[in-house]
Design a protein around this motif. Structure first.
Motif, mmCIF file in Angstrom:
data_model
loop_
_atom_site.group_PDB
_atom_site.id
_atom_site.type_symbol
_atom_site.label_atom_id
_atom_site.label_comp_id
_atom_site.label_asym_id
_atom_site.label_seq_id
_atom_site.Cartn_x
_atom_site.Cartn_y
_atom_site.Cartn_z
ATOM 1 N N TYR A 37 16.544 -8.979 11.009
ATOM 2 C CA TYR A 37 16.079 -8.285 11.934
ATOM 3 C C TYR A 37 15.578 -6.630 11.324
ATOM 4 O O TYR A 37 16.015 -6.278 10.398
ATOM 5 N N LYS A 38 14.155 -6.354 11.764
ATOM 6 C CA LYS A 38 13.595 -5.174 11.223
ATOM 7 C C LYS A 38 13.378 -4.335 12.552
ATOM 8 O O LYS A 38 12.337 -4.557 13.247
ATOM 9 N N PRO A 39 13.892 -3.240 12.567
ATOM 10 C CA PRO A 39 13.616 -2.167 13.563
ATOM 11 C C PRO A 39 12.287 -1.677 13.744
ATOM 12 O O PRO A 39 11.762 -1.886 12.566
ATOM 13 N N GLU A 40 11.757 -0.684 14.357
ATOM 14 C CA GLU A 40 10.630 -0.311 14.265
ATOM 15 C C GLU A 40 10.384 1.082 14.977
ATOM 16 O O GLU A 40 10.977 1.433 15.952
ATOM 17 N N LEU A 41 9.291 1.751 14.371
ATOM 18 C CA LEU A 41 8.955 2.976 15.113
ATOM 19 C C LEU A 41 7.638 2.742 15.780
ATOM 20 O O LEU A 41 6.732 2.148 14.708
ATOM 21 N N ARG A 42 7.424 3.345 16.785
ATOM 22 C CA ARG A 42 5.870 3.152 16.754
ATOM 23 C C ARG A 42 5.376 4.291 18.117
ATOM 24 O O ARG A 42 6.328 4.988 18.755
ATOM 25 N N ALA A 43 4.061 4.782 17.932
ATOM 26 C CA ALA A 43 3.561 5.842 18.526
ATOM 27 C C ALA A 43 3.483 5.406 20.177
ATOM 28 O O ALA A 43 2.958 4.123 20.555
ATOM 29 N N SER A 44 3.838 6.275 21.100
ATOM 30 C CA SER A 44 3.593 6.000 22.403
ATOM 31 C C SER A 44 2.152 6.297 22.814
ATOM 32 O O SER A 44 1.581 7.587 22.423
ATOM 33 N N GLU A 45 1.690 5.462 23.667
ATOM 34 C CA GLU A 45 0.187 5.502 24.090
ATOM 35 C C GLU A 45 0.011 6.952 24.837
ATOM 36 O O GLU A 45 -1.144 7.505 25.179
ATOM 37 N N LEU A 68 -0.547 2.628 14.082
ATOM 38 C CA LEU A 68 0.460 3.521 14.578
ATOM 39 C C LEU A 68 2.006 2.880 14.740
ATOM 40 O O LEU A 68 2.527 3.237 15.678
ATOM 41 N N ARG A 69 2.343 2.062 13.712
ATOM 42 C CA ARG A 69 3.673 1.661 13.759
ATOM 43 C C ARG A 69 4.366 1.301 12.418
ATOM 44 O O ARG A 69 3.499 1.176 11.492
ATOM 45 N N GLY A 70 5.533 1.333 12.419
ATOM 46 C CA GLY A 70 6.232 1.050 10.906
ATOM 47 C C GLY A 70 7.568 1.442 11.120
ATOM 48 O O GLY A 70 8.285 1.628 12.081
ATOM 49 N N THR A 71 8.215 1.676 9.831
ATOM 50 C CA THR A 71 9.538 2.020 9.739
ATOM 51 C C THR A 71 9.750 3.365 9.233
ATOM 52 O O THR A 71 10.872 3.761 9.155
ATOM 53 N N LYS A 72 8.495 4.095 9.095
ATOM 54 C CA LYS A 72 8.607 5.466 8.435
ATOM 55 C C LYS A 72 7.512 6.174 9.213
ATOM 56 O O LYS A 72 6.495 5.657 9.372
ATOM 57 N N ALA A 73 7.698 7.271 9.811
ATOM 58 C CA ALA A 73 6.728 8.115 10.469
ATOM 59 C C ALA A 73 6.801 9.384 10.117
ATOM 60 O O ALA A 73 7.587 10.121 9.705
ATOM 61 N N ALA A 74 5.561 10.281 10.248
ATOM 62 C CA ALA A 74 5.656 11.624 9.780
ATOM 63 C C ALA A 74 4.689 12.203 10.983
ATOM 64 O O ALA A 74 3.647 11.622 11.531
ATOM 65 N N VAL A 75 5.051 13.245 11.542
ATOM 66 C CA VAL A 75 4.367 14.176 12.526
ATOM 67 C C VAL A 75 3.861 15.242 11.822
ATOM 68 O O VAL A 75 4.455 16.168 11.204
ATOM 69 N N HIS A 109 -3.941 12.599 -1.595
ATOM 70 C CA HIS A 109 -5.112 11.647 -2.029
ATOM 71 C C HIS A 109 -6.089 11.040 -1.212
ATOM 72 O O HIS A 109 -7.111 10.535 -1.723
ATOM 73 N N GLY A 110 -6.127 11.124 0.121
ATOM 74 C CA GLY A 110 -7.039 10.890 0.976
ATOM 75 C C GLY A 110 -7.290 9.330 1.064
ATOM 76 O O GLY A 110 -8.090 8.825 1.338
ATOM 77 N N ARG A 111 -5.935 8.594 0.598
ATOM 78 C CA ARG A 111 -6.035 7.208 0.896
ATOM 79 C C ARG A 111 -5.801 6.739 2.149
ATOM 80 O O ARG A 111 -4.757 6.625 2.846
ATOM 81 N N LYS A 112 -6.728 6.626 3.074
ATOM 82 C CA LYS A 112 -6.611 6.293 4.586
ATOM 83 C C LYS A 112 -5.889 5.003 4.652
ATOM 84 O O LYS A 112 -5.270 4.705 5.710
ATOM 85 N N ARG A 113 -6.011 4.048 3.730
ATOM 86 C CA ARG A 113 -5.594 2.892 4.078
ATOM 87 C C ARG A 113 -3.901 2.663 3.506
ATOM 88 O O ARG A 113 -3.250 1.711 3.684
ATOM 89 N N ALA A 114 -3.363 3.816 3.191
ATOM 90 C CA ALA A 114 -2.281 3.971 2.891
ATOM 91 C C ALA A 114 -1.082 4.028 3.981
ATOM 92 O O ALA A 114 -0.115 3.773 4.071
ATOM 93 N N VAL A 115 -1.725 4.170 5.149
ATOM 94 C CA VAL A 115 -0.940 4.349 6.533
ATOM 95 C C VAL A 115 -1.672 3.374 7.309
ATOM 96 O O VAL A 115 -2.799 3.008 7.468
ATOM 97 N N ASN A 116 -0.733 3.069 8.291
ATOM 98 C CA ASN A 116 -0.848 2.013 9.213
ATOM 99 C C ASN A 116 -1.874 2.838 10.411
ATOM 100 O O ASN A 116 -1.376 3.414 10.932
ATOM 101 N N PRO A 117 -3.111 2.179 10.698
ATOM 102 C CA PRO A 117 -3.839 2.727 11.651
ATOM 103 C C PRO A 117 -3.267 2.103 13.120
ATOM 104 O O PRO A 117 -3.819 2.666 14.048
ATOM 105 N N LEU A 134 -0.123 11.607 13.577
ATOM 106 C CA LEU A 134 0.872 10.858 13.523
ATOM 107 C C LEU A 134 0.514 9.776 12.519
ATOM 108 O O LEU A 134 -0.622 9.192 12.281
ATOM 109 N N LEU A 135 1.312 9.558 11.556
ATOM 110 C CA LEU A 135 1.154 9.031 10.541
ATOM 111 C C LEU A 135 2.176 7.975 10.208
ATOM 112 O O LEU A 135 3.433 8.176 10.367
#
Length: 888
Positions: free
Chosen positions: A215-223, A294-301, A284-292, A252-253
């Motif tokens: 089981y893997k929980p999740e964080l996700r952005a609300s539309e 907008l979901r995952g198990t770690k998020a930042a505002v 470092h401007g690595r755009k591919r380092a975050v999930n476009p 949101l990242l």
């Protein structure tokens, strides 16, 4: 009953889970034993600060001012970037043990300013430089300095010069048990505008990567509203609402709380979006380092603030139930209400504390105690064998550290000594923590004392776990003392009704612990104890936990005295329990007799002439036994020789009238064992007010010992009792042995210059709060027996004679003076640092250090040891005449 007390009652009645969320996130998880899977058992090098941003932890989480639920499934903490640093400021920086010239040391400035027992309101302050954080400078300069030089700290780097820094105030308030407000206020203390990236990070502890659950929980952005939804089957429905700042919605990242194995180990990553993805995207401007997506198990505002000179900017977030239409409409009034309720709570608690400065010190000490709770998770059996989905640990660990503690399985909220320096519990630290904690949350304090006695903490043989680095080490047996004191504090709060169920449950477990001590630490069944380490680090000539270089063994004055105190504590608890169940009188008699046998051993341990007590010196010493040289005392005048003061108990006639069988048994014992009866101070003579004294010290011996202790040329400093006599500054104790061993013990008022036990601890001169606190309380008990007629010169040589109670109060005042402003407006604990002494943004924010310079009172060692140094909160109480001489 004020609002905070009502919340505590709701918690007690099971009506509301106000403790579900709290400040349970560690300040440091890297470098801990739990995260160490090395072959050589070196945790500082297995997980480092540099690795931490990329490494998914197995056993816990860390952050700056972080909160989590009580199982640490979900964490929330701020992070910052000043645009200059090479890494995102997600965690507090400090030196690993081998890096510091005096051991591990946090190199940040942060203060715990406020907290309530239910964590309905919490506030802390973090000081963040606007210049690049001087990581390399701190490492290289401390490496350059030797043990004879002081530590090089952040404030010494001048990054706070010209006020080029941010004061970041982190506040939490609870609208309900599962409704948490977070406000971050950034003050620019400089004279130029400065940008600051502020991130509120929300993440899920990694419970899925180890091979036990799919089981893997999740964080996700609300539309719909830009919030973050928490999807976890073990948590209530939660949403993190994010208010725009400066009319701009935050960014949101998202990434995963997964190890960046490519960066750390040059191997395949378990996820495209690793734990350090937000750091890499932002810095470092690595755009591919975050999930476009907008979901995952770690998020930042992510907020970018431009803070004008001398002004402030604020961001607000709310973790609450989903579907709030206007989550920030009532934010400001709720936050203000909780602040006012906290003020009302402490106003009532601090009645009689007249000094505003003393109230501030006490409130911050208690805030630090409450902030220092941590979710502590460690299953030793799993840790030893490794996890199914992970590489097999090295075979050496099955015979290495803590291998005999396979029953230990901890997953609880526990009071830490210091969540950065010591982010793991220690048995005797915890006992002392519980006294100030009982002032504000007796239920939590009682639960802490129960915890260490549980089957999944205590070893099957009855030993209590010492601390994570070495559970099998030995701390002083103070658990019974703390249990009795917490019981009495709680009894007073409950209007005289004692929680005997708590007392009885701990007492039965401590019977096992007492038996362990007797069976394991009394070498020849002579009631003389070899406790070993006993928490005093380098106080003596030798490492007392290791085989002696001379061979043989040490008969410890402190170990034996601690056991005498343990016996008296158990006797007193048994007498209290016998009021409801007379069978406990039998156990009280057992402990009374055991105390007498120990008292005899302290006077004459064998038929030979060398005793622990030296009549000419008026002091107790350890006695060294060697195979070739016989027995002789180690004449080091240290806290070891003062600890016999702690074994003191007063029984009044009213108490004895309720326990006739106990009285009959002890009268028979004293009549038929006169050689033992003679060792107990005046037992056969009624004391003042028909009280009876049990102590290792008669009046004569106590006066001799106090003459040493109260001598300003020896133990008595301006801020308490030193752990080693200043006599040894000019007259070091030198130990020489025919096997070419030459060792020396000198008075060292500040950081240790010896490598014995390493680390940043030093008992060769500084003032330590826990032992000083026990001196204060022990003197109060002596006064309860002797009364006002018995006087002692204070200070020694002054010609002024005081009652023991007056001396106890004077020592208490000296300890409190470590923190209070003096007549010059300065605090001893700040030492010579003028910015801390005079700057209005520093001078009223307190650090509660591990120990204090024996000459000046400057704070040393761990900087947030609000564990046992938090005992100052208990000392800052109005003097009372209700029960003269008894601990308040």
């Amino acid at each position: 009953m004020n609002q905070e007390q009502q919340r505590q009652q709701e918690l007690r009645d099971g009506k509301a889970k106000w403790h579900r969320f709290g400040p349970y996130v560690s300040d440091r998880q890297w470098g801990t034993v739990r995260e160490d899977y090395s072959a050589d058992g070196q945790p500082w090098t297995y997980t480092t600060h540099d690795m931490a941003r990329s490494y998914a932890y197995r056993w816990g989480e860390e952050g700056i001012g972080g909160v989590s639920d009580d199982q640490q499934l979900l964490c929330l903490a701020p992070a910052f970037w000043n645009g200059q640093d090479a890494i995102l400021k997600e965690r507090l920086f400090g030196l690993a043990g081998p890096e510091g010239n005096h051991g591990e040391d946090v190199k940040e400035l942060y203060y715990y300013l406020d907290n309530t027992p239910t964590h309905s309101y919490m506030r802390m302050l973090y000081k963040y430089p606007q210049h690049a954080f001087p990581y390399d400078w701190l490492v290289t300069e401390n490496a350059r300095r030797g043990r004879d030089k002081p530590e090089f700290d952040l404030i010494d780097t001048l990054v706070f010069k010209e006020n080029r820094y941010f004061d970041i105030v982190i506040e939490y308030a609870k609208a309900g048990p599962d409704d948490l407000l977070l406000q971050i206020t950034v003050h620019n203390r400089g004279d130029q505008p400065a940008p600051l990236h502020v991130l509120a990070q929300l993440w899920l502890r990694n419970t899925w990567a180890w091979g036990y659950s799919q089981y893997k929980p999740e964080l996700r952005a609300s539309e719909s509203d830009g919030s973050i939804t928490v999807d976890h089957t073990s948590l209530p429905g939660l949403e993190l609402y994010c208010e725009p700042a400066d009319e701009q919605p935050p960014e949101l990242l998202f990434c995963e709380n997964e190890t960046n194995a490519g960066r750390l180990f040059n191997s395949k990553n378990p996820s495209v979006y690793c734990k350090d993805g937000i750091n890499d995207y932002l810095l470092h401007g690595r755009k591919r380092a975050v999930n476009p997506a907008l979901r995952g198990t770690k998020a930042a505002v992510h907020y970018l603030l431009e803070v004008p000179a001398g002004e402030s900017r604020t961001v607000r977030l709310r973790l609450a139930t989903p579907g709030l239409a206007q989550p920030f409409a009532d934010f400001a009034p709720l936050l203000e209400q909780r602040q006012q309720e906290a003020d009302a709570y402490y106003h009532e608690l601090q009645k009689g504390v007249e000094s505003a400065d003393a109230r501030n010190v006490q409130r911050q000490a208690l805030a630090g105690m409450l902030w220092s709770k941590q979710y502590y998770y460690y299953d030793v059996a799993q840790w030893l064998r490794g996890d199914p989905a992970m590489p097999e640990p090295p075979a050496s660990r099955l015979h290495g550290r803590n291998h005999s503690w396979k029953q230990l399985n901890n997953a609880d909220i526990i009071s830490m000594p210091d969540k950065w320096e010591y982010p793991w519990y220690a048995a005797w630290d915890l006992a002392f923590h519980c006294l100030p904690l009982a002032m504000v949350d007796a239920d939590f304090a009682k639960n802490q004392l129960r915890l260490l006695c549980r089957d999944w903490y205590m070893a099957p043989n009855g030993q209590l776990p010492a601390y994570e680095w070495k559970f099998g080490d030995v701390n002083p047996p103070v658990h019974a003392y703390a249990t009795w004191r917490v019981y009495k504090i709680d009894q007073k709060q409950r209007g005289g009704t004692g929680d005997t169920a708590f007392l009885e449950s701990v007492f039965h477990r401590l019977l096992l612990n007492f038996t362990w001590w007797v069976n394991r630490k009394d070498r020849d069944n002579r009631n003389v104890f070899e406790g070993g380490f006993l928490g005093l680090d380098n106080i003596g000539v030798f490492d007392r936990s290791a085989p002696l270089p001379t061979g043989g063994y040490i008969e410890q004055a402190d170990g034996t005295a601690w056991m005498a105190m343990f016996a008296l504590n158990m006797m007193r608890i048994a007498l209290e329990l016998s009021r409801a169940n007379p069978v406990y009188q039998d156990l009280a008699s057992k402990f009374f007799e055991h105390f007498l046998y120990i008292a005899q051993a302290m006077t004459c341990v064998s038929d030979e002439s060398i005793d622990m007590w030296d009549e000419e010196d008026g002091f107790y010493y350890d006695v060294l036994n060697t195979p070739d040289s016989g027995r002789f005392p180690l004449r080091v005048r240290s806290m070891v020789g003062l600890i016999p003061l702690f074994a003191v108990e007063v029984l009044d006639t009213a108490t004895l009238q309720d326990v006739p069988w106990f009285v009959s048994r002890l009268n028979w014992f004293l009549d038929n064992r006169p050689e033992l009866a003679a060792l107990v101070s005046r037992w056969q003579e009624p004391g003042k007010g028909q009280r009876h004294l049990l102590s290792l010290l008669r009046g004569h011996r106590m006066k001799l010992l106090l003459r040493r202790m109260l001598d300003e040329a020896e133990f008595l400093s301006g801020h308490g009792v030193r752990s080693l006599s200043r006599h040894h500054l000019q007259h070091p104790y030198v130990f020489e042995h025919e096997s070419d061993i030459n060792a020396k013990v000198s008075y060292e008022p500040a950081e240790s210059t010896t490598s014995l036990f390493g680390g940043n601890s030093n008992w060769r001169g500084p003032v330590w709060l826990p032992t000083n606190f026990m001196i204060v309380e022990s003197l109060q008990r002596f006064y309860h027996y002797y009364g006002p007629e018995f006087k002692v010169e204070y200070p020694t040589g002054s010609g002024t004679y005081c009652t023991i109670l007056e001396i106890s109060q004077a020592l208490s005042d000296r300890l409190i003076s470590l923190f209070l402003r003096d007549e010059n407006g300065e605090r001893a604990c700040f030492g010579t640092n003028q910015q801390m002494q005079t700057d209005p943004h520093f001078r009223d924010h307190l650090l509660f250090h591990e120990y204090f310079n024996g000459d000046t009172g400057e704070g040393l060692g761990a900087t947030h040891q609000t564990g046992w140094t938090g005992l100052v909160a208990k000392l800052i109480q109005p003097h009372t005449d209700e029960m003269p001489g008894m601990p308040k």
